[in-house]
Design a protein around this motif. Sequence first.
Motif, PDB file in Angstrom:
ATOM      1  N   PHE A  29      67.608  60.144  78.991  1.00 60.58           N
ATOM      2  CA  PHE A  29      68.408  60.293  77.881  1.00 60.58           C
ATOM      3  C   PHE A  29      69.380  61.751  78.084  1.00 60.58           C
ATOM      4  O   PHE A  29      70.601  61.454  78.126  1.00 60.58           O
ATOM      5  N   ARG A  32      72.224  61.279  80.406  1.00 60.13           N
ATOM      6  CA  ARG A  32      73.191  60.343  80.060  1.00 60.13           C
ATOM      7  C   ARG A  32      74.302  61.601  79.196  1.00 60.13           C
ATOM      8  O   ARG A  32      75.289  61.519  78.866  1.00 60.13           O
ATOM      9  N   ASN A  51      80.627  57.621  74.531  1.00 57.27           N
ATOM     10  CA  ASN A  51      79.642  57.437  75.681  1.00 57.27           C
ATOM     11  C   ASN A  51      78.585  58.017  74.795  1.00 57.27           C
ATOM     12  O   ASN A  51      77.374  57.495  75.013  1.00 57.27           O
ATOM     13  N   ASN A  55      75.164  55.948  73.850  1.00 59.16           N
ATOM     14  CA  ASN A  55      73.463  56.211  74.376  1.00 59.16           C
ATOM     15  C   ASN A  55      72.683  56.800  73.215  1.00 59.16           C
ATOM     16  O   ASN A  55      71.598  56.177  73.170  1.00 59.16           O
ATOM     17  N   TYR A  59      69.167  54.198  73.031  1.00 56.35           N
ATOM     18  CA  TYR A  59      68.054  54.846  73.391  1.00 56.35           C
ATOM     19  C   TYR A  59      67.329  55.202  71.938  1.00 56.35           C
ATOM     20  O   TYR A  59      66.107  55.344  71.718  1.00 56.35           O
TER      21      TYR A  59
END
Length: 92
Positions: A29, A32, A51, A55, A59
């Motif tokens: 994570f 990212r 983005n 994410n 997640y």
Amino acid sequence: MIREAVRRIDDNLRGRATVSSERLVGAPFNTRLDMAVEMLDAGESLVALENLCSNVYEYGISLTPGEYEAIKSAAAEVGMSREHVKPLAELV
């Protein structure tokens, strides 16, 4: 300013993914999040926030009500669609 807001959100979320979610997604994570910060540094605030939101959802990162409100506020500031933020409500 949007850059500071996104950086605060990013800082608050670091390290909160579970090992199983990272395994399922196939990437850490924090990596990212680093990519979102790179986009932010390149002047792409909207793309960086999109983005980050994608994410967080992918997640399954739990959000506090304050974090969710901060994301909504940042999204409004950059003109991001509410539809992109709405799915995060289920993570609060």
